[in-house]
Design a protein around this motif. Structure first.
Motif, mmCIF file in Angstrom:
data_model
loop_
_atom_site.group_PDB
_atom_site.id
_atom_site.type_symbol
_atom_site.label_atom_id
_atom_site.label_comp_id
_atom_site.label_asym_id
_atom_site.label_seq_id
_atom_site.Cartn_x
_atom_site.Cartn_y
_atom_site.Cartn_z
ATOM 1 N N PHE A 119 -6.752 -6.166 7.254
ATOM 2 C CA PHE A 119 -8.000 -6.295 6.499
ATOM 3 C C PHE A 119 -7.726 -6.392 5.002
ATOM 4 O O PHE A 119 -8.514 -6.972 4.249
ATOM 5 C CB PHE A 119 -8.994 -5.158 6.828
ATOM 6 N N MET A 120 -6.601 -5.851 4.532
ATOM 7 C CA MET A 120 -6.257 -5.942 3.106
ATOM 8 C C MET A 120 -5.876 -7.379 2.750
ATOM 9 O O MET A 120 -6.249 -7.900 1.694
ATOM 10 C CB MET A 120 -5.106 -4.997 2.786
ATOM 11 N N SER A 162 -12.255 3.894 -1.195
ATOM 12 C CA SER A 162 -12.427 5.332 -1.426
ATOM 13 C C SER A 162 -12.355 5.668 -2.916
ATOM 14 O O SER A 162 -12.848 6.708 -3.337
ATOM 15 C CB SER A 162 -11.406 6.144 -0.626
ATOM 16 N N HIS A 185 -6.233 10.173 9.961
ATOM 17 C CA HIS A 185 -6.839 11.305 9.236
ATOM 18 C C HIS A 185 -7.606 12.253 10.149
ATOM 19 O O HIS A 185 -7.763 13.437 9.834
ATOM 20 C CB HIS A 185 -7.727 10.777 8.101
ATOM 21 N N MET A 224 0.242 0.506 9.612
ATOM 22 C CA MET A 224 0.980 0.334 8.347
ATOM 23 C C MET A 224 2.485 0.311 8.630
ATOM 24 O O MET A 224 3.241 -0.425 7.999
ATOM 25 C CB MET A 224 0.680 1.505 7.405
ATOM 26 N N HIS A 258 -7.615 13.255 1.647
ATOM 27 C CA HIS A 258 -8.299 11.958 1.621
ATOM 28 C C HIS A 258 -9.654 12.125 2.307
ATOM 29 O O HIS A 258 -9.741 12.836 3.319
ATOM 30 C CB HIS A 258 -7.435 10.914 2.353
ATOM 31 N N TYR A 313 0.857 3.633 1.855
ATOM 32 C CA TYR A 313 1.212 4.136 3.190
ATOM 33 C C TYR A 313 2.402 3.396 3.799
ATOM 34 O O TYR A 313 2.817 3.708 4.919
ATOM 35 C CB TYR A 313 0.022 4.003 4.146
ATOM 36 N N HIS A 363 0.846 -1.197 0.000
ATOM 37 C CA HIS A 363 0.000 0.000 0.000
ATOM 38 C C HIS A 363 0.881 1.247 0.000
ATOM 39 O O HIS A 363 2.022 1.223 0.477
ATOM 40 C CB HIS A 363 -0.929 0.004 1.230
ATOM 41 N N ASP A 400 -3.467 1.625 -4.205
ATOM 42 C CA ASP A 400 -4.486 1.883 -3.189
ATOM 43 C C ASP A 400 -5.232 0.581 -2.878
ATOM 44 O O ASP A 400 -4.930 -0.483 -3.451
ATOM 45 C CB ASP A 400 -5.418 3.022 -3.626
ATOM 46 N N SER A 434 -9.189 9.222 -3.099
ATOM 47 C CA SER A 434 -8.352 8.114 -2.599
ATOM 48 C C SER A 434 -6.868 8.429 -2.778
ATOM 49 O O SER A 434 -6.502 9.413 -3.436
ATOM 50 C CB SER A 434 -8.692 6.858 -3.386
ATOM 51 N N THR A 435 -6.036 7.560 -2.268
ATOM 52 C CA THR A 435 -4.586 7.780 -2.401
ATOM 53 C C THR A 435 -4.177 7.815 -3.878
ATOM 54 O O THR A 435 -3.359 8.642 -4.271
ATOM 55 C CB THR A 435 -3.798 6.685 -1.655
ATOM 56 N N TYR A 476 -17.187 0.269 3.883
ATOM 57 C CA TYR A 476 -15.843 0.609 3.414
ATOM 58 C C TYR A 476 -14.966 -0.624 3.622
ATOM 59 O O TYR A 476 -15.115 -1.325 4.635
ATOM 60 C CB TYR A 476 -15.359 1.779 4.287
ATOM 61 N N ASN A 503 -12.229 -1.019 4.720
ATOM 62 C CA ASN A 503 -11.499 -0.985 5.996
ATOM 63 C C ASN A 503 -12.400 -1.510 7.113
ATOM 64 O O ASN A 503 -12.867 -0.765 7.975
ATOM 65 C CB ASN A 503 -11.087 0.456 6.344
HETATM 66 P P1 13P Z 1 -7.033 4.080 -0.186
HETATM 67 O O1 13P Z 1 -5.643 3.677 -0.526
HETATM 68 O O2 13P Z 1 -8.010 3.147 -0.802
HETATM 69 O O3 13P Z 1 -7.300 5.502 -0.522
HETATM 70 O O4 13P Z 1 -7.231 3.878 1.387
HETATM 71 C C1 13P Z 1 -6.639 4.610 2.362
HETATM 72 C C2 13P Z 1 -6.546 3.929 3.655
HETATM 73 O O5 13P Z 1 -6.706 4.510 4.675
HETATM 74 C C3 13P Z 1 -6.191 2.562 3.685
HETATM 75 O O6 13P Z 1 -6.103 2.195 4.977
#
Ligand code: 13P
Ligand code: SF4
Length: 316
Positions: A62-63, A128, A174, A268, A197, A25, A23, A39, A213-214, A111, A113
């Motif tokens: 969760f991913m 997102s 966030h 992350m 975001h 992040y 990801h 993302d 989204s990212t 979502y 997440n």
């Molecule tokens: P996206 O990468 O889908 O924008 O999600 C951000 C996020 O917070 C993932 O944990």
């Protein structure tokens, strides 16, 4: 000759027929060794279509669960099983399921997440980057429940002019961006484009030029003629923006007073190159889901994947 950790990972990846998904992040060094960086939606798609035997998801748990739900026969590794998410923590499945049960004729959009248990009681999942498409796919007149991120839900509701009932969850990273401080920063940098975001609070989003989204934030930075950006999301994204826009000045949006001010997701950032190497070596820690739960969670996630591919689905 002593091998670098990157070489060790590369060799293990070949031995295991593994693919690494990271990801935006994650730390830059992790993004750089990944086969695919992206993302949440992109990672779920790459995981689902991968031919590899082993998928290592450098992100949060969760991913990894999403990949396992879609590809049960694959070995899905994560570097650290403690890599949770405050949105998962803020949506306990029992209460979430009761919310859905109390609204039998509604469509529950969750979502991505969220836990596998929450996916199992949801009608459809969104990320997102595809959330607008998912909300628009719900027939007018159908009541929408949206969770667990209330900020993303409120952003969508306002933008799409669609009433929704929200679950009261939030992202602890966030939530730290601070509206008044951001306003002051914009006054000092009137030439900066503000990218945010949708997990940020509405008071922060009101000052953003673009919200998404990212991957959307990256696209905006890449294609903009601006030379200065204020970014309201996790700091891992700076690694890719710097590569795409080495000419631009990047400023992290300010946090509330008293927070660490680092804008780093503590989950992350649990992942390291060492943990990735060890996971590929030991084939642990792996994501394991009860088969009944996996099947129940599959429906809502699969509906999202279908809509993302342009297929139509029905909501009964
Ligand atoms: P996206 O990468 O889908 O924008 O999600 C951000 C996020 O917070 C993932 O944990
Ligand atoms: Fe969860 Fe927020 Fe971390 Fe994303 S950034 S994984 S939403 S806590």
């Amino acid at each position: 000759m002593i091998k670098s950790i990157e070489q060790e990972i590369q060799e293990l990846k070949e031995q295991r027929n593994a693919v690494i998904l990271a990801h935006y992040y994650e730390a830059g060094e992790i993004q750089d060794i990944a086969d695919f960086t992206g993302d949440s939606l992109y990672l779920a798609q790459r995981g689902a279509e991968s031919q590899a035997d082993v998928i290592l998801l450098a992100g949060v748990v969760f991913m990894g669960e999403s990949v396992k739900i879609l590809s049960p026969d694959k070995t899905v590794l994560v570097p650290d099983l403690k890599a949770g998410c405050s949105l998962v923590d803020s949506s306990p499945s029992k209460e979430y399921g009761e919310w859905k049960a109390a609204n039998p004729n509604s469509v529950l959009i969750s979502y991505i997440n969220c836990s596998a248990e929450v996916k199992a009681v949801s009608d459809i999942i969104c990320t997102s980057s595809n959330a607008e498409k998912i909300v628009n796919a719900v027939p007018e007149g159908k009541k929408i429940l949206f969770g667990p991120d209330r900020n993303l839900g409120n952003f969508l509701s306002k933008k799409l002019n669609r009433e929704m009932e929200m679950w009261n969850g939030s992202c602890e990273v966030h939530m730290q961006f601070h509206a008044k401080e951001l306003y002051n920063l914009i006054q000092k940098n009137p030439d900066a484009v503000v990218l945010a975001h949708p997990e940020c609070e509405p008071e922060v989003l009101q000052y953003a030029d673009h919200v998404g989204s990212t991957s959307f934030i990256l696209e905006q930075a890449k294609n903009s003629e601006a030379k200065k950006f204020i970014i309201a999301t996790e700091d891992g994204i700076f690694h890719q923006i710097r590569k795409m826009r080495p000419d631009a000045e990047l400023i992290q949006a300010p946090n509330a007073e008293g927070s660490c001010g680092c804008s780093q997701c503590p989950y992350m950032k649990l992942n390291t190159l060492e943990k990735i190497r060890d996971a590929l070596l030991n084939l642990e820690p792996k994501i394991e889901l009860d088969e009944d739960l996996r099947q129940r969670a599959h429906g809502s996630l699969d509906r999202m994947m279908k809509i993302s591919r342009g297929e139509s689905i029905s909501f009964s």
